[in-house]
Design an enzyme around this catalytic site. Structure first.
Site, short mmCIF file in Angstrom:
data_model
loop_
_atom_site.label_atom_id
_atom_site.label_comp_id
_atom_site.label_asym_id
_atom_site.label_seq_id
_atom_site.Cartn_x
_atom_site.Cartn_y
_atom_site.Cartn_z
N LYS A 114 32.43 36.99 28.09
CA LYS A 114 33.51 36.35 28.83
C LYS A 114 33.28 34.84 28.78
O LYS A 114 32.29 34.33 29.31
CB LYS A 114 33.56 36.82 30.28
N THR A 224 33.78 37.64 44.20
CA THR A 224 33.67 37.15 45.58
C THR A 224 34.39 38.03 46.58
O THR A 224 33.89 38.27 47.68
CB THR A 224 34.21 35.71 45.67
#
Length: 272
Positions: A114, A224
């Site tokens: 990524k 998160t």
């Protein structure tokens, strides 16, 4: 107690595969491994999420660089999950390329990465110029690049044409939890894409993930929203269900929106 996934959830996941770089995955939820209180909680949340692709911030996570410290690989096995090394914390193309090369060395030739090149420390918005530069280099070196970018349909298309295997536009700034701020942009990207489009960054709760999937995104990546929840493991399970529900709603096709009421039952031929 974490409930087992329903038969409907499992059927949807198994028959409606996400295909990235030629490999099929039954889960359309990708999760990160940062910000948890310890490695055990990391594993518990990942398992509860049902995710098969798990991101690893190479510059922040030990996967063998430090032989004397606990390794993420002790709880997240490459034999059970597809590891997705990411370049979180990189602010230039040069840094990002170097980090991907390190990941390939640490993970025995692993090619799927990524790419994330940041442009600002406060907002963590992407540096699009360096993202394009790094993507070009990595693709030429035979990396399979999943790329984090802004929600610009033109840039998303350019990254696809270059050869990225998936494009990952932000929903909102990284870690903000604001949800999908520009659904029209995401929809434009999805409708014109020939590779998987996965919302990356900005998801805060289950409804945000469902919205992204209802727009037609192929998947959602988050960290998160799960790790910073009061109960990360329970939130991970909620996100799993939300992604499945959002995907099912997209495939089903929602009813059109109307300005006025429309009776659920027909009013013609009513028995009086």
């Amino acid at each position: 107690m974490i409930a087992n996934p329903t038969a409907g959830d499992l059927a949807c996941e198994k028959t409606d595969a996400l295909v990235v770089a030629g490999k099929s995955y039954h889960s359309r939820l990708l999760v990160g491994t940062g910000k948890y209180k310890d490695l055990q909680q990391t594993r518990d949340a990942v398992v509860a999420s049902g995710a098969q692709i798990v991101t690893v911030a190479i510059r922040r996570t030990n996967i063998g660089q430090d032989k004397d410290a606990p390794s993420l690989l002790d709880v997240i096995s490459p034999e059970q999950f597809t590891l997705l090394p990411n370049t979180a914390g990189c602010y230039s193309a040069k840094e990002a390329v170097r980090t991907c090369r390190l990941a390939r060395e640490l993970l025995d030739g692993h090619a799927l990465v990524k790419l994330e090149v940041l442009g600002d420390e406060k907002t963590l918005y992407p540096n699009v110029v360096d993202t394009l530069k790094a993507a070009d280099t990595l693709i030429k070196e035979d990396f399979q690049v999943m790329v984090y970018t802004n929600d610009d349909p033109v840039i998303a298309r350019q990254l696809e044409v270059m050869g990225c295997v998936a494009v990952m536009p932000l929903a909102a700034p990284i870690g903000s939890g604001l949800g999908v701020r520009n659904p029209g942009n995401i929809l434009d990207i999805v409708e014109n894409a020939g590779v998987p489009i996965l919302v990356d960054a900005g998801v805060g709760t289950a409804s945000d993930a469902a919205v992204a999937m209802e727009l037609g995104c192929d998947g959602v990546l988050m960290n998160t929203a799960i790790a910073m929840a009061q109960d990360p493991v329970q939130m991970a399970e909620a996100m799993r269900h939300a992604v499945v529900a959002g995907r099912q709603a997209f495939l089903a096709g929602r009813m059109p929106k109307r300005r006025h009421a429309s009776a659920s039952s027909p009013v013609e031929n009513v028995i009086s």
